[in-house]
Design an enzyme around this catalytic site. Structure first.
Site, PDB file in Angstrom:
ATOM      1  N   TYR A 184       0.849  -1.189   0.000  1.00 34.53           N
ATOM      2  CA  TYR A 184       0.000   0.000   0.000  1.00 34.53           C
ATOM      3  C   TYR A 184       0.888   1.244   0.000  1.00 34.53           C
ATOM      4  O   TYR A 184       1.749   1.409   0.855  1.00 34.53           O
ATOM      5  CB  TYR A 184      -0.916   0.015   1.225  1.00 34.53           C
ATOM      6  CG  TYR A 184      -1.985   1.092   1.127  1.00 34.53           C
ATOM      7  CD1 TYR A 184      -3.257   0.771   0.696  1.00 34.53           C
ATOM      8  CD2 TYR A 184      -1.689   2.418   1.418  1.00 34.53           C
ATOM      9  CE1 TYR A 184      -4.235   1.759   0.567  1.00 34.53           C
ATOM     10  CE2 TYR A 184      -2.652   3.404   1.290  1.00 34.53           C
ATOM     11  CZ  TYR A 184      -3.919   3.071   0.868  1.00 34.53           C
ATOM     12  OH  TYR A 184      -4.878   4.051   0.733  1.00 34.53           O
ATOM     13  N   ASN A 227      -3.630   6.158   6.024  1.00 36.59           N
ATOM     14  CA  ASN A 227      -4.348   7.027   6.953  1.00 36.59           C
ATOM     15  C   ASN A 227      -5.173   6.200   7.941  1.00 36.59           C
ATOM     16  O   ASN A 227      -5.093   4.968   7.976  1.00 36.59           O
ATOM     17  CB  ASN A 227      -5.222   8.025   6.183  1.00 36.59           C
ATOM     18  CG  ASN A 227      -6.295   7.339   5.345  1.00 36.59           C
ATOM     19  OD1 ASN A 227      -6.650   6.180   5.573  1.00 36.59           O
ATOM     20  ND2 ASN A 227      -6.835   8.057   4.367  1.00 36.59           N
ATOM     21  N   GLN A 279       9.810  15.617  10.730  1.00 38.06           N
ATOM     22  CA  GLN A 279       8.849  14.536  10.958  1.00 38.06           C
ATOM     23  C   GLN A 279       7.448  15.088  11.212  1.00 38.06           C
ATOM     24  O   GLN A 279       6.449  14.465  10.839  1.00 38.06           O
ATOM     25  CB  GLN A 279       9.299  13.663  12.132  1.00 38.06           C
ATOM     26  CG  GLN A 279      10.591  12.897  11.881  1.00 38.06           C
ATOM     27  CD  GLN A 279      10.519  11.979  10.670  1.00 38.06           C
ATOM     28  OE1 GLN A 279       9.451  11.488  10.305  1.00 38.06           O
ATOM     29  NE2 GLN A 279      11.652  11.759  10.020  1.00 38.06           N
ATOM     30  N   HIS A 307       4.791  15.536   8.297  1.00 39.51           N
ATOM     31  CA  HIS A 307       4.071  14.402   7.714  1.00 39.51           C
ATOM     32  C   HIS A 307       2.570  14.497   7.943  1.00 39.51           C
ATOM     33  O   HIS A 307       1.776  14.131   7.076  1.00 39.51           O
ATOM     34  CB  HIS A 307       4.560  13.084   8.325  1.00 39.51           C
ATOM     35  CG  HIS A 307       5.772  12.519   7.666  1.00 39.51           C
ATOM     36  ND1 HIS A 307       5.750  11.975   6.416  1.00 39.51           N
ATOM     37  CD2 HIS A 307       7.055  12.401   8.095  1.00 39.51           C
ATOM     38  CE1 HIS A 307       6.966  11.539   6.092  1.00 39.51           C
ATOM     39  NE2 HIS A 307       7.768  11.793   7.097  1.00 39.51           N
ATOM     40  N   GLU A 313       8.961   5.615  17.335  1.00 37.57           N
ATOM     41  CA  GLU A 313       9.196   5.132  15.975  1.00 37.57           C
ATOM     42  C   GLU A 313      10.613   5.492  15.525  1.00 37.57           C
ATOM     43  O   GLU A 313      11.375   4.643  15.066  1.00 37.57           O
ATOM     44  CB  GLU A 313       8.166   5.749  15.039  1.00 37.57           C
ATOM     45  CG  GLU A 313       8.346   5.366  13.576  1.00 37.57           C
ATOM     46  CD  GLU A 313       7.426   6.143  12.661  1.00 37.57           C
ATOM     47  OE1 GLU A 313       7.215   5.688  11.525  1.00 37.57           O
ATOM     48  OE2 GLU A 313       6.927   7.219  13.048  1.00 37.57           O
ATOM     49  N   HIS A 314      10.960   6.772  15.604  1.00 36.10           N
ATOM     50  CA  HIS A 314      12.300   7.256  15.279  1.00 36.10           C
ATOM     51  C   HIS A 314      12.944   7.807  16.552  1.00 36.10           C
ATOM     52  O   HIS A 314      12.293   8.532  17.307  1.00 36.10           O
ATOM     53  CB  HIS A 314      12.265   8.401  14.260  1.00 36.10           C
ATOM     54  CG  HIS A 314      11.534   8.094  12.999  1.00 36.10           C
ATOM     55  ND1 HIS A 314      10.190   8.349  12.829  1.00 36.10           N
ATOM     56  CD2 HIS A 314      11.968   7.569  11.819  1.00 36.10           C
ATOM     57  CE1 HIS A 314       9.821   8.011  11.617  1.00 36.10           C
ATOM     58  NE2 HIS A 314      10.868   7.516  10.985  1.00 36.10           N
ATOM     59  N   ASP A 321      14.298   8.048   5.989  1.00 41.44           N
ATOM     60  CA  ASP A 321      13.055   7.963   5.224  1.00 41.44           C
ATOM     61  C   ASP A 321      13.316   7.598   3.774  1.00 41.44           C
ATOM     62  O   ASP A 321      12.406   7.111   3.085  1.00 41.44           O
ATOM     63  CB  ASP A 321      12.308   9.299   5.260  1.00 41.44           C
ATOM     64  CG  ASP A 321      11.667   9.574   6.609  1.00 41.44           C
ATOM     65  OD1 ASP A 321      11.461   8.609   7.366  1.00 41.44           O
ATOM     66  OD2 ASP A 321      11.375  10.738   6.904  1.00 41.44           O
ATOM     67  N   GLU A 365       0.859 -35.571  30.345  1.00 39.35           N
ATOM     68  CA  GLU A 365      -0.180 -34.667  29.857  1.00 39.35           C
ATOM     69  C   GLU A 365      -1.493 -35.393  29.586  1.00 39.35           C
ATOM     70  O   GLU A 365      -2.482 -34.770  29.171  1.00 39.35           O
ATOM     71  CB  GLU A 365       0.298 -33.951  28.589  1.00 39.35           C
ATOM     72  CG  GLU A 365       1.449 -33.002  28.859  1.00 39.35           C
ATOM     73  CD  GLU A 365       1.867 -32.215  27.624  1.00 39.35           C
ATOM     74  OE1 GLU A 365       1.380 -32.527  26.516  1.00 39.35           O
ATOM     75  OE2 GLU A 365       2.679 -31.281  27.776  1.00 39.35           O
ATOM     76  N   HIS A 381      -0.365 -39.771  21.863  1.00 41.65           N
ATOM     77  CA  HIS A 381       0.969 -39.214  21.618  1.00 41.65           C
ATOM     78  C   HIS A 381       2.030 -40.216  22.058  1.00 41.65           C
ATOM     79  O   HIS A 381       2.976 -40.531  21.318  1.00 41.65           O
ATOM     80  CB  HIS A 381       1.154 -37.909  22.414  1.00 41.65           C
ATOM     81  CG  HIS A 381       0.513 -36.710  21.808  1.00 41.65           C
ATOM     82  ND1 HIS A 381      -0.825 -36.626  21.560  1.00 41.65           N
ATOM     83  CD2 HIS A 381       1.047 -35.525  21.417  1.00 41.65           C
ATOM     84  CE1 HIS A 381      -1.120 -35.446  21.041  1.00 41.65           C
ATOM     85  NE2 HIS A 381       0.015 -34.745  20.936  1.00 41.65           N
TER      86      HIS A 381
END
Length: 429
Positions: free
Chosen positions: A131, A211, A255, A258, A320-321, A351, A405, A410
């Site tokens: 995207y 978005n 930043q 943006h 994030e940064h 970036d 168990e 098994h």
């Protein structure tokens, strides 16, 4: 930007403000969720009919013949792109590809013990959807960052989607050899990728930022189609004791431009430096309406009592940064999407051209994951092979665990091989 002091009379207010910053992200998705649910449901049920209805209404796509971008359009966009920009795109692609190659996990096998070999094989996903937003700014860099790691991983089918792709984005698609590109976006584009329509076949995974509507749609389809992460508005934290105020402010403003919801934070123990950064950010953002709005809403300068507290606050924010003063500072960083070291390392370089991915966790999710990487496009399939010697050595111990168990079948399946191994060994004797 506002100033927060963690010490003194307003310490309680500061603690509340920091707690709110830690809880950032997520709430805004709830506001758009009802509308997004309707769109996703419509496209899942109605296929092309619903997708094209939303594409016409929301993306301005009136001509269905323009839905799929042709190879000729991408080639023409590349030819029409300035030679210097073509060179910049090519250089970025080389560095991103080189970094992704270094991240690629390897297939291999080791002998765990006598008679047991274990290992893994690496297999690429069959298909992914990349995207690429095309709202406020064209983002060819996002196509590079999402498609190149998929190519390195060996993904067979890479689909790019963007509602109104800019010439630069189409040029980047040509550079990468993308063959499937559609003019669609928003929640309806995500739904089409996740569930498929008559025209657009579904993919196994959706990657890339968008978005609120895109992010909410990714959250809704995540149980039916894999996603990379729920990436919200961009974030920057600079934690510094000796940085240049103008350079720190420049990164904060960069930043912040943006998105009006972007988060920009400066952490230090030096109040004088904090005030100079705030003044510089105000000056530098004067002609940038988006950055000015973001800094007004979510710009914060935090003055900590000690360097240790500044570091702890930074890790709590899990940005994030993150920019730090020196290489040794990386040692104390526990949670961050991507770290930039020193005054030369302007955050916008990451970036575009450094190589590490710019699709990064936001909203504190850097506490639990890193950025998009080649690992998002592969599966690690584990492999194990026993011989008679391995079963003889480990089988009964495994069967005892099955007994413990209460899983008798098994244990029986294992003991069947233990007996067979015993017979084989007696036969050899």
């Amino acid at each position: 930007m506002r100033l927060i002091r963690t010490q003194g009379r307003r310490a309680r207010d500061a603690a509340a403000a920091l707690a709110q910053l830690e809880r950032r992200g997520g709430a805004a998705l709830d506001a758009v969720l009802p509308a997004v649910q309707r769109i996703v449901k419509d496209v899942r049920r109605g296929g092309d009919r619903a997708m094209f209805r939303y594409a016409a209404k929301l993306d301005g796509l009136e001509d269905r013949a323009r839905f799929r971008v042709t190879q000729e359009e991408m080639a023409q966009a590349w030819a029409a792109t300035d030679a210097k920009l073509r060179d910049a795109l090519s250089t970025a692609a080389i560095l991103i590809r080189s970094f992704a190659n270094g991240q690629m996990p390897r297939s291999g096998c080791v002998r765990a013990t006598e008679g047991l070999a274990v290992g893994q094989v690496v297999r690429a996903l069959d298909s992914v959807g990349c995207y690429v937003p095309s709202g406020r700014h064209p983002l060819p860099s996002t196509l590079l960052m999402t498609a190149i790691p998929a190519q390195v991983a060996g993904v067979g089918r890479i689909v790019a989607v963007s509602p109104k792709p800019a010439k630069e984005t189409l040029a980047a698609a040509h550079l990468l050899g993308i063959t499937e590109f559609y003019r669609v976006g928003g929640a309806h584009g995500v739904a089409a990728l996740a569930y498929g329509t008559e025209t657009l076949a579904r993919v196994d995974k959706i990657v890339g930022p968008g978005n609120l509507y895109v992010t909410a749609a990714k959250r809704l389809v995540a149980f039916d189609c894999a996603i990379d992460m729920l990436a919200g508005p961009t974030e920057i934290v600079v934690t510094s004791e000796r940085g240049d105020a103008a350079e720190i402010a420049a990164d904060l403003v960069a930043q912040a431009e943006h998105d009006p919801e972007a988060v920009a934070i400066f952490v230090t123990t030096r109040e004088e430096l904090a005030r100079r950064v705030m003044a510089e950010a105000k000056t530098q953002s004067k002609g940038n309406a988006v950055a000015k709005e973001a800094l007004g809403r979510n710009g914060v300068a935090i003055v900590a009592g000690t360097v240790e507290e500044a570091r702890e606050i930074t890790n709590r924010l899990a940005p994030e940064h993150l920019t730090v003063d020196a290489a040794e500072d990386v040692e104390w960083v526990r949670s961050a999407g991507s770290v930039f070291v020193g005054g030369w390392s302007a955050q916008p370089l990451g970036d575009y051209i450094s190589g590490p991915n710019h699709t990064l966790p936001t909203g504190g999710m850097a506490r639990v994951r890193g950025g998009l990487s080649v690992n998002d496009f592969v599966k690690l399939i584990t492999v194990q092979e026993y011989s008679a010697e391995g079963i003889a050595a480990l089988g009964e111990k495994a069967a005892l665990l099955g007994d413990a168990e209460g899983l008798t079948a098994h244990a029986a399946a294992i003991r069947m091989r233990v007996k067979k191994a015993s017979r084989a060994r007696r036969g050899r004797g």
